[in-house]
Design a protein around this motif. Structure first.
Motif, PDB file in Angstrom:
ATOM      1  N   THR A 126       0.811  -1.221   0.000  1.00  0.00           N
ATOM      2  CA  THR A 126       0.000   0.000   0.000  1.00  0.00           C
ATOM      3  C   THR A 126       0.847   1.276   0.000  1.00  0.00           C
ATOM      4  OG1 THR A 126      -0.130  -0.188   2.407  1.00  0.00           O
ATOM      5  CG2 THR A 126      -1.970  -1.085   1.124  1.00  0.00           C
ATOM      6  N   HIS A 186       2.561   9.474  -0.357  1.00  0.00           N
ATOM      7  CA  HIS A 186       2.329   9.884   1.033  1.00  0.00           C
ATOM      8  C   HIS A 186       3.399   9.253   1.914  1.00  0.00           C
ATOM      9  CE1 HIS A 186      -0.602  11.546   4.014  1.00  0.00           C
ATOM     10  NE2 HIS A 186       0.084  10.750   4.829  1.00  0.00           N
ATOM     11  N   ASP A 208       2.643   2.651   2.230  1.00  0.00           N
ATOM     12  CA  ASP A 208       2.360   3.493   3.388  1.00  0.00           C
ATOM     13  C   ASP A 208       3.436   3.427   4.474  1.00  0.00           C
ATOM     14  OD1 ASP A 208       1.924   0.925   4.276  1.00  0.00           O
ATOM     15  OD2 ASP A 208      -0.053   1.334   5.153  1.00  0.00           O
ATOM     16  N   CYS A 236       5.088   8.071   5.464  1.00  0.00           N
ATOM     17  CA  CYS A 236       4.829   7.711   6.853  1.00  0.00           C
ATOM     18  C   CYS A 236       5.545   8.714   7.759  1.00  0.00           C
ATOM     19  CB  CYS A 236       5.305   6.289   7.127  1.00  0.00           C
ATOM     20  SG  CYS A 236       5.166   5.788   8.847  1.00  0.00           S
TER      21      CYS A 236
END
Length: 352
Positions: free
Chosen positions: A24, A123, A26, A125
């Motif tokens: 994902t 994006h 992430d 973390c």
């Protein structure tokens, strides 16, 4: 487009990465460096040489590469693979030299953002950095507030104070006064090494605290066999330390990169992102921010990390502040593993 309005038609960003990107995407952690390091923050099977933050990044370490995909970028303007004054200007076919655009911390953060996009990471973390890297991390969070969940800034500041500006201004002037600088258009084997050595010595003095200089060297003298006949030559161990480390640095770092990155640190000001420091810090939307400072840092005094903490806290955001007692001054984050590791480990362990 650079922050000051100039354009770089082609940009390369050198990076190294450790761990595996999750399905994902992430679990990415972006690491920004200080002024002098390359992207080699820690060792790997491809490059087993110890990195500049070896104790911090890797399997089972505070930034655990068994959990996180960690990317360290070489700053835009640096001389370790990213586009810099040494790069070829596609418009002229020659090196940029002093025609390289004026560089800002925001440009460094933007280049890091572009690198993340190229790696298909939309994006983060977390973003982390120390010294200039802490400024870059803060600039990343200001420019892309909804694209990063956690921010860690170590021994950094919202803006440089007069002492730091004066120190770096003098360093740059020393380099530029070296006849071999030639307005930035020197040959690779004719760099302004004398100016760079002196500038680096001045920088080294500011990176450590007076207490450490006293404890480490006191007034110890070098062995008589090492002394020259020069009346003003090296006599004390502290002089020898500065001389050795300055020459070592100059052999690996470019003068123009030194000038551009140094100036970028002086230009950075969070207040430009909102009209005041507090208004700028209010734009940091991270789920949680960690601010770390060292009580003997003369380059970025502890009050400057407190300013970051208070500004983010007053904006109603989740932020932690850690004050470290160390005699190592500004460079403590590179040396004091036993003090920094537990703080960073705890922060990253709590990320779900």
């Amino acid at each position: 487009m650079m922050r000051r309005g100039e354009v770089l038609p082609e940009v390369n960003v050198a990076y190294e990465a450790w761990g595996n990107l999750s399905e994902t995407h992430d679990n990415a952690v972006l690491v920004f460096t200080g002024l002098s390091p390359s992207a080699h923050a820690c060792s790997s099977s491809e490059d087993p040489a110890p990195g500049w933050w070896e104790y911090m990044i890797g399997p089972g370490k505070p930034i655990d590469t068994n959990r996180f995909y960690v990317v360290c970028v070489n700053s835009l303007g640096s001389c370790f693979g990213s586009t810099s004054a040494n790069s070829i200007n596609p418009k002229t076919g020659k090196q940029y030299c002093s025609e390289f655009p004026e560089l800002t911390i925001e440009d460094i953060a933007k280049a890091g953002h572009h690198a993340m996009q190229e790696l298909d990471i939309e994006h983060l973390c977390a973003v982390i950095g120390a010294s200039m890297g802490g400024m870059s991390s803060l600039a990343y969070a200001l420019q892309y507030p909804d694209e990063v969940d956690h921010v860690v800034t170590i021994s950094a500041a919202c803006r440089s104070l007069p002492l730091a500006i004066a120190m770096r201004s003098l360093q740059r002037e020393i380099v530029r006064c070296d006849p071999d600088w030639k307005n930035g258009c020197y040959e690779p084997d004719e760099e302004p090494k004398n100016g760079m050595v002196l500038a680096r010595k001045l920088g080294l003095v500011s990176y450590r605290a007076a207490e450490e200089w006293n404890e480490r060297f006191n007034r110890a003298r070098i062995d008589p066999s090492r002394r020259s006949k020069d009346k003003f030559g090296i006599e004390f161990e502290v002089e020898s330390y500065l001389d050795y480390n300055a020459h070592k640095f100059v052999e690996n770092f470019d003068a123009n990169s030194y000038l551009y990155l140094s100036r970028a640190m002086d230009l950075f000001d969070v207040a430009e992102h909102g009209g005041s420091v507090n208004a700028g810090l209010a734009k940091v939307h991270a789920k949680k921010t960690l601010v770390v400072g060292v009580d003997t840092d003369i380059l970025f005094p502890i009050q400057q990390q407190e300013e970051i903490y208070n500004g983010i806290k007053n904006a109603g955001r989740n932020v932690e502040f850690e004050r470290i007692a160390s005699t190592k001054g500004h460079d403590a984050f590179l040396i004091d593993e036993e003090l920094f590791s537990p703080i960073v480990r705890k922060f990253f362990a709590e990320i779900k």
